[in-house]
Design a protein around this motif. Structure first.
Motif, PDB file in Angstrom:
ATOM      1  N   MET A  83       8.962   7.579  -8.736  1.00 24.66           N
ATOM      2  CA  MET A  83       8.017   6.702  -9.426  1.00 24.66           C
ATOM      3  C   MET A  83       8.572   5.310  -9.714  1.00 24.66           C
ATOM      4  O   MET A  83       7.919   4.313  -9.402  1.00 24.66           O
ATOM      5  CB  MET A  83       7.558   7.348 -10.736  1.00 24.66           C
ATOM      6  CG  MET A  83       6.606   8.493 -10.557  1.00 24.66           C
ATOM      7  SD  MET A  83       6.239   9.335 -12.113  1.00 24.66           S
ATOM      8  CE  MET A  83       5.542   8.018 -13.094  1.00 24.66           C
ATOM      9  N   THR A  84       9.735   5.248 -10.328  1.00 24.35           N
ATOM     10  CA  THR A  84      10.257   3.933 -10.711  1.00 24.35           C
ATOM     11  C   THR A  84      10.601   3.074  -9.495  1.00 24.35           C
ATOM     12  O   THR A  84      10.194   1.901  -9.445  1.00 24.35           O
ATOM     13  CB  THR A  84      11.438   4.081 -11.684  1.00 24.35           C
ATOM     14  OG1 THR A  84      10.954   4.735 -12.875  1.00 24.35           O
ATOM     15  CG2 THR A  84      12.027   2.732 -12.053  1.00 24.35           C
ATOM     16  N   PRO A  85      11.297   3.597  -8.484  1.00 19.36           N
ATOM     17  CA  PRO A  85      11.517   2.758  -7.294  1.00 19.36           C
ATOM     18  C   PRO A  85      10.206   2.335  -6.625  1.00 19.36           C
ATOM     19  O   PRO A  85      10.081   1.192  -6.170  1.00 19.36           O
ATOM     20  CB  PRO A  85      12.342   3.643  -6.364  1.00 19.36           C
ATOM     21  CG  PRO A  85      13.013   4.629  -7.265  1.00 19.36           C
ATOM     22  CD  PRO A  85      12.040   4.870  -8.387  1.00 19.36           C
ATOM     23  N   ALA A  86       9.224   3.239  -6.573  1.00 22.46           N
ATOM     24  CA  ALA A  86       7.940   2.883  -5.961  1.00 22.46           C
ATOM     25  C   ALA A  86       7.220   1.821  -6.777  1.00 22.46           C
ATOM     26  O   ALA A  86       6.603   0.901  -6.218  1.00 22.46           O
ATOM     27  CB  ALA A  86       7.069   4.132  -5.810  1.00 22.46           C
ATOM     28  N   MET A  87       7.276   1.920  -8.105  1.00 24.71           N
ATOM     29  CA  MET A  87       6.658   0.899  -8.945  1.00 24.71           C
ATOM     30  C   MET A  87       7.324  -0.464  -8.718  1.00 24.71           C
ATOM     31  O   MET A  87       6.639  -1.483  -8.569  1.00 24.71           O
ATOM     32  CB  MET A  87       6.759   1.272 -10.421  1.00 24.71           C
ATOM     33  CG  MET A  87       6.159   0.216 -11.352  1.00 24.71           C
ATOM     34  SD  MET A  87       6.524   0.473 -13.095  1.00 24.71           S
ATOM     35  CE  MET A  87       8.286   0.182 -13.146  1.00 24.71           C
ATOM     36  N   ILE A  88       8.633  -0.479  -8.684  1.00 21.45           N
ATOM     37  CA  ILE A  88       9.355  -1.737  -8.455  1.00 21.45           C
ATOM     38  C   ILE A  88       8.982  -2.320  -7.093  1.00 21.45           C
ATOM     39  O   ILE A  88       8.737  -3.520  -6.968  1.00 21.45           O
ATOM     40  CB  ILE A  88      10.871  -1.519  -8.599  1.00 21.45           C
ATOM     41  CG1 ILE A  88      11.213  -1.211 -10.061  1.00 21.45           C
ATOM     42  CG2 ILE A  88      11.659  -2.720  -8.081  1.00 21.45           C
ATOM     43  CD1 ILE A  88      12.621  -0.674 -10.278  1.00 21.45           C
ATOM     44  N   ALA A  89       8.921  -1.470  -6.072  1.00 23.61           N
ATOM     45  CA  ALA A  89       8.543  -1.937  -4.737  1.00 23.61           C
ATOM     46  C   ALA A  89       7.102  -2.448  -4.722  1.00 23.61           C
ATOM     47  O   ALA A  89       6.817  -3.482  -4.103  1.00 23.61           O
ATOM     48  CB  ALA A  89       8.723  -0.819  -3.711  1.00 23.61           C
ATOM     49  N   ALA A  90       6.200  -1.739  -5.395  1.00 25.24           N
ATOM     50  CA  ALA A  90       4.801  -2.186  -5.446  1.00 25.24           C
ATOM     51  C   ALA A  90       4.703  -3.563  -6.096  1.00 25.24           C
ATOM     52  O   ALA A  90       3.983  -4.442  -5.613  1.00 25.24           O
ATOM     53  CB  ALA A  90       3.936  -1.172  -6.194  1.00 25.24           C
ATOM     54  N   TRP A  91       5.425  -3.750  -7.192  1.00 24.29           N
ATOM     55  CA  TRP A  91       5.442  -5.056  -7.845  1.00 24.29           C
ATOM     56  C   TRP A  91       6.052  -6.125  -6.920  1.00 24.29           C
ATOM     57  O   TRP A  91       5.513  -7.234  -6.807  1.00 24.29           O
ATOM     58  CB  TRP A  91       6.233  -4.981  -9.151  1.00 24.29           C
ATOM     59  CG  TRP A  91       5.399  -4.645 -10.338  1.00 24.29           C
ATOM     60  CD1 TRP A  91       5.195  -3.411 -10.876  1.00 24.29           C
ATOM     61  CD2 TRP A  91       4.661  -5.560 -11.148  1.00 24.29           C
ATOM     62  NE1 TRP A  91       4.363  -3.501 -11.965  1.00 24.29           N
ATOM     63  CE2 TRP A  91       4.024  -4.807 -12.156  1.00 24.29           C
ATOM     64  CE3 TRP A  91       4.477  -6.937 -11.107  1.00 24.29           C
ATOM     65  CZ2 TRP A  91       3.220  -5.389 -13.126  1.00 24.29           C
ATOM     66  CZ3 TRP A  91       3.667  -7.521 -12.087  1.00 24.29           C
ATOM     67  CH2 TRP A  91       3.050  -6.756 -13.069  1.00 24.29           C
ATOM     68  N   ALA A  92       7.158  -5.790  -6.268  1.00 25.24           N
ATOM     69  CA  ALA A  92       7.830  -6.765  -5.396  1.00 25.24           C
ATOM     70  C   ALA A  92       6.930  -7.171  -4.231  1.00 25.24           C
ATOM     71  O   ALA A  92       6.791  -8.372  -3.930  1.00 25.24           O
ATOM     72  CB  ALA A  92       9.143  -6.190  -4.875  1.00 25.24           C
ATOM     73  N   PHE A  93       6.316  -6.191  -3.583  1.00 28.40           N
ATOM     74  CA  PHE A  93       5.403  -6.520  -2.479  1.00 28.40           C
ATOM     75  C   PHE A  93       4.186  -7.283  -2.983  1.00 28.40           C
ATOM     76  O   PHE A  93       3.736  -8.232  -2.351  1.00 28.40           O
ATOM     77  CB  PHE A  93       4.973  -5.254  -1.729  1.00 28.40           C
ATOM     78  CG  PHE A  93       6.002  -4.715  -0.793  1.00 28.40           C
ATOM     79  CD1 PHE A  93       6.421  -5.434   0.318  1.00 28.40           C
ATOM     80  CD2 PHE A  93       6.570  -3.465  -1.019  1.00 28.40           C
ATOM     81  CE1 PHE A  93       7.372  -4.936   1.192  1.00 28.40           C
ATOM     82  CE2 PHE A  93       7.529  -2.950  -0.151  1.00 28.40           C
ATOM     83  CZ  PHE A  93       7.931  -3.687   0.950  1.00 28.40           C
TER      84      PHE A  93
ATOM     85  N   VAL B  77       0.840  -1.205   0.000  1.00 31.53           N
ATOM     86  CA  VAL B  77       0.000   0.000   0.000  1.00 31.53           C
ATOM     87  C   VAL B  77       0.877   1.257   0.000  1.00 31.53           C
ATOM     88  O   VAL B  77       0.614   2.210  -0.754  1.00 31.53           O
ATOM     89  CB  VAL B  77      -0.985  -0.016   1.191  1.00 31.53           C
ATOM     90  CG1 VAL B  77      -1.674   1.328   1.346  1.00 31.53           C
ATOM     91  CG2 VAL B  77      -2.011  -1.124   1.010  1.00 31.53           C
ATOM     92  N   ILE B  78       1.912   1.290   0.812  1.00 34.91           N
ATOM     93  CA  ILE B  78       2.814   2.447   0.861  1.00 34.91           C
ATOM     94  C   ILE B  78       3.466   2.666  -0.505  1.00 34.91           C
ATOM     95  O   ILE B  78       3.529   3.801  -1.008  1.00 34.91           O
ATOM     96  CB  ILE B  78       3.869   2.262   1.967  1.00 34.91           C
ATOM     97  CG1 ILE B  78       3.201   2.315   3.347  1.00 34.91           C
ATOM     98  CG2 ILE B  78       4.994   3.300   1.834  1.00 34.91           C
ATOM     99  CD1 ILE B  78       4.067   1.794   4.472  1.00 34.91           C
ATOM    100  N   SER B  79       3.943   1.605  -1.117  1.00 35.49           N
ATOM    101  CA  SER B  79       4.582   1.706  -2.431  1.00 35.49           C
ATOM    102  C   SER B  79       3.603   2.191  -3.490  1.00 35.49           C
ATOM    103  O   SER B  79       3.951   3.034  -4.332  1.00 35.49           O
ATOM    104  CB  SER B  79       5.143   0.348  -2.853  1.00 35.49           C
ATOM    105  OG  SER B  79       6.080  -0.107  -1.922  1.00 35.49           O
ATOM    106  N   VAL B  80       2.396   1.661  -3.458  1.00 34.87           N
ATOM    107  CA  VAL B  80       1.389   2.068  -4.442  1.00 34.87           C
ATOM    108  C   VAL B  80       1.041   3.546  -4.275  1.00 34.87           C
ATOM    109  O   VAL B  80       0.898   4.272  -5.266  1.00 34.87           O
ATOM    110  CB  VAL B  80       0.136   1.168  -4.355  1.00 34.87           C
ATOM    111  CG1 VAL B  80      -1.018   1.748  -5.158  1.00 34.87           C
ATOM    112  CG2 VAL B  80       0.461  -0.237  -4.830  1.00 34.87           C
ATOM    113  N   ILE B  81       0.909   4.016  -3.034  1.00 39.99           N
ATOM    114  CA  ILE B  81       0.604   5.430  -2.810  1.00 39.99           C
ATOM    115  C   ILE B  81       1.716   6.309  -3.399  1.00 39.99           C
ATOM    116  O   ILE B  81       1.437   7.297  -4.090  1.00 39.99           O
ATOM    117  CB  ILE B  81       0.401   5.723  -1.313  1.00 39.99           C
ATOM    118  CG1 ILE B  81      -0.915   5.095  -0.836  1.00 39.99           C
ATOM    119  CG2 ILE B  81       0.407   7.226  -1.036  1.00 39.99           C
ATOM    120  CD1 ILE B  81      -1.101   5.095   0.669  1.00 39.99           C
ATOM    121  N   ALA B  82       2.966   5.960  -3.159  1.00 39.62           N
ATOM    122  CA  ALA B  82       4.075   6.744  -3.700  1.00 39.62           C
ATOM    123  C   ALA B  82       4.081   6.697  -5.229  1.00 39.62           C
ATOM    124  O   ALA B  82       4.281   7.732  -5.897  1.00 39.62           O
ATOM    125  CB  ALA B  82       5.404   6.220  -3.146  1.00 39.62           C
TER     126      ALA B  82
END
Length: 145
Positions: free
Chosen positions: A59-69, A13-18
């Motif tokens: 954006m890109t680090p948050a997208m990668i984190a959202a995918w990873a989580f 959720v945190i990653s998606v918000i970012a």
């Protein structure tokens, strides 16, 4: 498994918000860039720095984190793939990722001067992530399918 799932979900959720914060703002910067490049050319370098940093640092680090989580949540095994909602959400996430890649391409085109889209076109494209977000959130929370 309950604790790890909750931590994975919180990270997701945190990653998606970012990610969404950036994906909503970057096309707006494109609007300013497209509209100011002729009338206020001294703003273009400032907008280019803002666009690049937003994309690369947030954006890109948050997208990668959202995918990873998200993939970690799938690996935990709490998703019922017999239902329709995870497939709809997955399609929405893939579409959001494609939009992210479009943003990255447009940023490069704006930076090298080959972008031809108008501010109006960028305004219209700015609605795409909103529609995708609605589909994703409704799929997960309401599960109408």
């Amino acid at each position: 498994m309950g604790d790890i799932y909750l931590w994975l979900k919180a990270g997701h959720v945190i990653s998606v918000i970012a990610w969404m914060a950036g994906i909503f703002y970057l096309p707006r910067l494109f609007v300013y860039h497209a509209e100011q490049r002729a009338s206020v050319p001294q703003m273009v370098p400032v907008l280019e720095v803002m666009e690049r940093r937003l994309l690369q640092a947030i954006m890109t680090p948050a997208m990668i984190a959202a995918w990873a989580f998200g993939l970690s949540i799938i690996a935990v095994g709490v998703i019922d793939w017999g239902e329709v909602w995870p497939w709809v959400k997955g399609a929405g996430v893939i579409a959001m990722t494609a939009f992210h890649l479009w943003c990255a391409r447009e940023r490069r085109r704006l930076a090298d001067g080959t972008a031809t889209a108008s501010g109006r076109r960028y305004r219209m494209m700015n609605e795409v992530p909103t529609v995708l977000m609605i589909v994703i959130v409704v799929s997960v929370l309401v599960r109408p399918f």
